[in-house]
Design a protein around this motif. Structure first.
Motif, PDB file in Angstrom:
ATOM      1  N   GLU A  47      78.781  74.390  29.300  1.00 18.02           N
ATOM      2  CA  GLU A  47      79.620  74.368  30.501  1.00 18.02           C
ATOM      3  C   GLU A  47      80.514  73.134  30.581  1.00 18.02           C
ATOM      4  OE1 GLU A  47      76.323  72.263  33.469  1.00 18.02           O
ATOM      5  OE2 GLU A  47      76.758  74.389  33.667  1.00 18.02           O
ATOM      6  N   ALA A 148      86.838  74.774  43.431  1.00 13.98           N
ATOM      7  CA  ALA A 148      86.027  73.995  44.360  1.00 13.98           C
ATOM      8  C   ALA A 148      86.630  74.106  45.750  1.00 13.98           C
ATOM      9  CB  ALA A 148      85.940  72.537  43.926  1.00 13.98           C
ATOM     10  N   ASP A 165      75.451  80.850  45.427  1.00 10.40           N
ATOM     11  CA  ASP A 165      75.522  81.143  43.995  1.00 10.40           C
ATOM     12  C   ASP A 165      76.860  81.780  43.623  1.00 10.40           C
ATOM     13  OD1 ASP A 165      72.807  80.284  43.558  1.00 10.40           O
ATOM     14  OD2 ASP A 165      72.183  82.139  44.540  1.00 10.40           O
ATOM     15  N   ARG A 169      82.281  75.488  43.092  1.00 11.00           N
ATOM     16  CA  ARG A 169      81.626  74.406  43.830  1.00 11.00           C
ATOM     17  C   ARG A 169      82.044  74.512  45.291  1.00 11.00           C
ATOM     18  NH1 ARG A 169      79.566  74.139  38.863  1.00 11.00           N
ATOM     19  NH2 ARG A 169      77.991  72.505  38.820  1.00 11.00           N
ATOM     20  N   THR A 202      75.447  74.298  43.136  1.00 13.38           N
ATOM     21  CA  THR A 202      76.889  74.466  43.368  1.00 13.38           C
ATOM     22  C   THR A 202      77.269  74.452  44.848  1.00 13.38           C
ATOM     23  OG1 THR A 202      76.625  76.875  43.263  1.00 13.38           O
ATOM     24  CG2 THR A 202      77.261  75.743  41.228  1.00 13.38           C
ATOM     25  N   SER A 402      86.079  73.591  34.027  1.00 15.20           N
ATOM     26  CA  SER A 402      86.631  74.430  35.090  1.00 15.20           C
ATOM     27  C   SER A 402      88.139  74.256  35.050  1.00 15.20           C
ATOM     28  CB  SER A 402      86.053  74.030  36.452  1.00 15.20           C
ATOM     29  OG  SER A 402      84.662  74.325  36.494  1.00 15.20           O
ATOM     30  N   ASP A 433      82.980  76.319  34.850  1.00 11.46           N
ATOM     31  CA  ASP A 433      81.822  75.861  34.077  1.00 11.46           C
ATOM     32  C   ASP A 433      81.782  76.513  32.695  1.00 11.46           C
ATOM     33  OD1 ASP A 433      81.377  74.645  36.480  1.00 11.46           O
ATOM     34  OD2 ASP A 433      79.427  75.564  36.862  1.00 11.46           O
TER      35      ASP A 433
END
Length: 438
Positions: A47, A148, A165, A169, A202, A402, A433
């Motif tokens: 990742e 994110a 999940d 992020r 996350t 990412s 990731d």
């Protein structure tokens, strides 16, 4: 070596320790912590980013994907959004104040908040509606290259199980309102906002005392103390409108009238005698883990205070423009050393949740701002504002892989990053990731 077409896969030999890494090759790689790399490549191992550089320098790799005529960037971070409001897209568009009105009307923000509360009440807090809204906002964010999010949640019991999940992020700021006739709800709402049961690798729980006109000074202090005790980040909507200062300085003006109309007002609401940002400082809410949403009406003194405390600002350009606010002081903030990040606010006030769209809008308005500096607002600065700078924000060895690929337009300027900001092209690929998600 002849360049391959988009998404073509090249097999290469190699026996060193990275032989099982995947390499993404692109016409340009923009790490945003160093100059742009032509014919660049990013090696991904599991990742993480294993290497960054010119393609022919990335050796010992077996599997190469040529993503074509694109700029490969760090994935975008959205410093301020409200995914729960995604179902209100187009239903409560901001309305600018107009000098042609014959009858006095509330200021644009207060009028919009009225319509927003009415639309929320009509939709209700049905779990299915809210879950669908969050999924809509999340899908739109990922499609826009956002990896994110700083998400404000009024209903953490619904949003956090969905986002725990989600792959991206998420810093989940649990919202607290408690003022006047509703001040007794402070403890209950604060406990719900900081509930850690959905924390995950996350998803980080954080706290959002909503605004100085919806949380009393004592409540702001309680939120600051809770955030310090639990080691949480905080986000506050502040200096969003000119009328906010009337409320905090003198306990007068349109916000007082609105609170009376809503039946929330009582005479025990204190008058701080301070402008909104110094009020937050007095409450202990300004610091390196504090993100201020909007700050449209921050004075020079406010900006100096923000710089001294190390607080961050989330600027939402299209929402700001939609309400007809005075020009945002984001450039003065940057010059003073304040970390300014880009947010989208919500689909209730903005046509999309794309950080790239915000940056393109800002570039069109202020074309003299260097393209790389603008792109850093939605990557480097936003990651820092969310406390994620060690994980994302730049294409750096050791950080999470990412990434976002943006196709280049056929009509390019000499600077590919300027070309990117002047193009309508949307992301052609997104990796979170190390895993391709778009």
């Amino acid at each position: 070596m002849k360049r391959q077409g988009p998404e073509s896969r090249i097999r290469r030999g190699g026996n060193d320790q990275r032989e099982h890494a995947l390499v993404l090759r692109a016409r340009y790689v923009a790490p945003l912590e160093r100059p742009i790399i032509q014919d660049g490549a990013v090696a991904i191992l599991a990742e993480r980013i294993a290497a960054v550089g010119v393609f022919h320098e990335i050796r010992g790799v077996e599997d190469v994907i040529d993503v074509g005529d694109v700029v490969l960037l760090p994935g975008f971070a959205n410093a301020h959004t409200h995914l729960e409001l995604s179902h209100l897209a187009g239903r409560v568009p901001p309305m600018r104040a107009s000098s042609a009105r014959q009858e006095p009307r509330p200021p644009a923000l207060i009028e919009w908040l009225d319509r927003l509360m009415q639309a929320r009440a009509e939709a209700g807090d049905d779990v299915g509606i809210i879950e669908s809204a969050i999924k809509t906002g999340l899908d739109a964010s990922i499609a826009a290259g956002v990896i994110a999010l700083g998400d404000i949640t009024r209903l953490p019991n619904i949003s956090r199980p969905l986002l725990r999940d989600a792959g991206v992020r998420v810093v989940s700021f649990g919202e607290v309102t408690a003022l006047g006739q509703r001040r007794h709800l402070l403890d209950e709402r604060l406990a719900a906002a900081v509930d850690m049961s959905c924390s995950s690798p996350t998803l980080s729980v954080a706290l959002s005392p909503h605004a100085p006109y919806s949380v009393e000074p004592e409540g702001l202090r309680a939120c600051a103390e809770t955030a310090r005790r639990l080691g949480l980040r905080s986000c506050v909507h502040v200096a969003e409108s000119a009328e906010e200062a009337e409320f905090t300085l003198r306990r007068s003006g349109p916000f007082c009238q609105e609170l009376r109309r809503l039946g929330i007002w009582d005479d025990a609401i204190p008058c701080s005698g301070l402008r909104p940002i110094p009020l937050l400082d007095q409450a202990g809410l300004l610091g390196e883990t504090t993100l201020l949403a909007h700050a449209n009406y921050a004075s020079d003194e406010d900006i100096a205070l923000l710089a001294a405390r190390g607080a961050h600002v989330a600027y939402c350009p299209r929402t700001h423009a939609a309400f007809g606010h005075i020009p945002h002081p984001w450039r003065r903030m940057l010059a003073a050393g304040v970390n300014v990040a880009i947010g989208t606010d919500s689909l209730a006030s903005n046509p999309s949740l794309s950080v790239l769209d915000e940056l393109r809008f800002l570039h069109a308005r202020e074309p003299d701002a260097p393209a790389q500096d603008l792109l850093r607002l939605g990557t480097v600065h936003a990651a820092r504002a969310l406390g994620l700078q060690k994980l994302v924000g730049t294409i750096t060895t050791g950080k999470l892989a990412s990434l976002v690929a943006i196709p280049l337009s056929s009509k390019r300027s000499r600077d590919p990053l300027t070309s990117l900001l002047e193009s309508p092209a949307q992301p052609s690929a997104v990796w979170i990731d190390g895993r391709r998600v778009l």
